[in-house]
Design a protein around this motif. Structure first.
Motif, short mmCIF file in Angstrom:
data_model
loop_
_atom_site.label_atom_id
_atom_site.label_comp_id
_atom_site.label_asym_id
_atom_site.label_seq_id
_atom_site.Cartn_x
_atom_site.Cartn_y
_atom_site.Cartn_z
N THR A 97 0.82 -1.05 -0.09
CA THR A 97 -0.18 0.00 0.07
C THR A 97 0.98 1.15 -0.03
N VAL A 98 1.99 1.44 0.79
CA VAL A 98 2.88 2.46 0.83
C VAL A 98 3.41 2.50 -0.60
N LEU A 99 3.84 1.60 -1.11
CA LEU A 99 4.40 1.69 -2.47
C LEU A 99 3.46 2.45 -3.34
N ILE A 100 2.16 1.88 -3.60
CA ILE A 100 1.37 2.61 -4.49
C ILE A 100 0.68 3.89 -3.89
N GLY A 101 0.68 4.14 -2.77
CA GLY A 101 0.46 5.43 -2.28
C GLY A 101 1.64 6.18 -2.74
N GLY A 102 2.74 5.85 -2.24
CA GLY A 102 3.78 6.87 -2.35
C GLY A 102 4.02 7.26 -3.85
N LEU A 103 3.85 6.25 -4.81
CA LEU A 103 4.10 6.87 -6.01
C LEU A 103 2.96 7.56 -6.66
N VAL A 104 1.71 7.37 -6.24
CA VAL A 104 0.78 8.31 -6.65
C VAL A 104 0.83 10.02 -6.20
N GLY A 105 1.34 9.78 -4.85
CA GLY A 105 1.57 10.99 -4.40
C GLY A 105 2.68 11.96 -5.01
N ILE A 106 3.80 10.99 -5.37
CA ILE A 106 5.13 11.57 -5.92
C ILE A 106 4.57 12.34 -7.49
N ILE A 107 3.67 11.46 -8.19
CA ILE A 107 3.30 11.86 -9.42
C ILE A 107 2.46 13.24 -9.25
N SER A 108 1.51 13.35 -8.40
CA SER A 108 0.49 14.42 -8.06
C SER A 108 1.39 15.48 -7.67
N ILE A 109 2.45 15.49 -6.75
CA ILE A 109 3.11 16.84 -6.36
C ILE A 109 3.98 17.20 -7.43
N LEU A 110 4.37 16.25 -8.37
CA LEU A 110 5.24 16.95 -9.54
C LEU A 110 4.54 17.78 -10.47
N PHE A 111 3.16 17.48 -10.41
CA PHE A 111 2.25 18.72 -11.38
C PHE A 111 1.98 19.97 -10.58
N LEU A 112 2.11 19.79 -9.21
CA LEU A 112 1.82 21.03 -8.30
C LEU A 112 3.18 21.75 -8.37
N LEU A 113 4.32 21.08 -8.39
CA LEU A 113 5.55 21.80 -8.14
C LEU A 113 5.80 22.68 -9.37
N VAL A 114 5.29 22.37 -10.52
CA VAL A 114 5.60 23.37 -11.74
C VAL A 114 5.02 24.79 -11.59
#
Length: 376
Positions: A97-114
């Motif tokens: 669960t951590v692996l899946i949720g962590g990857l989703v969080g990283i991908i989501s934050i990359l769009f926000l960091l722009v």
């Protein structure tokens, strides 16, 4: 099932053997035979070699045990087997669960960091959080492989790195949380809009310097001292708890635990004070101020520290004491330690919560809930 027998009368009554065959201390030899003295004992007689062989292993003086079939096998396995690693379905499910949720969080934050200010100290802390989570998540598949296959095929050196990475991830995440919270507190108390670097190059240099410090100091320190006091099997992993028996290791761990718990309590006190002060000052219009939403986001980080990190640190005090004063495997204590340690990995969901906390939908839900409470 094991029954314990003491004394000649009980031995004779239970086994149907002459009480005169009760033996004293030492090996079960016919020469150690002594007459039974006491009321109820039959008269001494000469025993045959067959009777001696039948009774000798049952009537030796304390402790005397009668073991039924299967007990000797389980007792021998328990006494001769090494400390087994903790492998539970719970750990497999949680790390998946951590692996899946962590990857989703990283991908989501990359769009926000722009769209975020790259000179902001908070932005740089978030970027470093992304890096920390990414490096940790790269090691999770290897941990899952071991939990599923029950054997470690990647060598002892890589095992030490994967085992240490969960601790490095926890403490670096806590460090960046502390940076974000302290910056937000400075903004509140100094009434400044933001705290940022003068140039983007300064932000990059600060992050690079921090990671250089980690690589130059922490990595060699862990490589030279982590898992070096004992001999370990290449096919098993995550069984380095015996390292905590050494005094210098205990001192370092107690200092870290004390620092983390103290810092957490101080940050929590400051956050409660800020939230209460803003609610008293702004009252019904508190939700219309951007600073309140910024401080509300701090509750995400405080909540993750309290839920994920603090239980492990509190349990570690007991864990250090138990391991240091015991020579056994302490499988039950090690099991609970692994559970608390795995909970720290849930902090990888912080980026996903950070993205949700900044969304308009989340703000609107909070406003609706606040108005509903005021109406009552």
């Amino acid at each position: 099932m094991v029954l314990r027998f003491c004394g000649c009368r009980r031995c004779s009554a239970e086994l149907g053997a002459p009480a005169s065959l009760c033996l004293g201390h030492g090996p079960a030899l016919a020469s150690t035979r002594r007459p039974c003295k006491g009321p109820g004992c039959p008269a001494p007689r000469r025993a045959s070699g067959l009777e001696v062989g039948q009774v000798a292993h049952l009537c030796t003086s304390p402790p005397r045990f009668l073991a039924f079939p299967g007990d000797f096998r389980s007792m021998a396995a328990h006494s001769s087997s090494p400390c087994e690693p903790v492998l539970t379905p719970y750990l497999t499910s949680l790390y998946s669960t951590v692996l899946i949720g962590g990857l989703v969080g990283i991908i989501s934050i990359l769009f926000l960091l722009v769209n975020m200010n790259t000179r902001s100290v908070t932005t740089m802390a978030v970027v470093n959080l992304v890096v920390v989570h990414s490096v940790f998540l790269l090691t999770v598949p290897f941990r899952l492989t071991y939990l599923i296959q029950h054997t470690w095929p990647f060598g002892l050196t890589f095992c030490k790195f994967v085992s240490a990475m969960v601790h490095i991830h926890m403490y670096l995440t806590f460090l960046f949380y502390m940076v974000i919270l302290v910056i937000r507190y400075l903004i509140f108390f100094k009434c400044r809009d933001r705290v940022e670097f003068y140039r983007k190059l300064h932000a990059v240099a600060a992050s690079a310097g921090l990671w250089l410090l980690v690589i130059v100091i922490m990595v060699p320190l862990i490589a030279s001292h982590y898992g070096t006091h004992q001999e370990y099997d290449n096919k098993t992993c995550f069984t380095f708890h015996k390292e905590l028996m050494h005094p210098e290791v205990q001192v370092i761990n107690y200092l870290i635990v004390t620092a983390v718990i103290t810092t957490t309590l101080v940050l929590l006190v400051f956050q409660v004070f800020i939230i209460v002060s803003m609610m008293r000052k702004l009252r019904h219009s508190v939700l219309s101020h951007q600073e309140f939403w910024a401080q509300l986001k701090n509750l995400f980080f405080i909540g993750i520290i309290v839920i994920c990190f603090l239980p492990y640190q509190l349990f570690r005090i007991y864990y250090l004491h138990t391991v240091a004063h015991s020579t056994g495997c302490n499988n039950r204590v090690v099991f609970y330690n692994e559970i608390f340690l795995s909970v720290t990995a849930i902090s990888c969901f912080d980026l996903l919560l950070f993205v949700l906390g900044g969304s308009h939908w989340f703000k609107q839900k909070i406003i609706d809930l606040w108005n509903c409470l005021l109406c009552r």
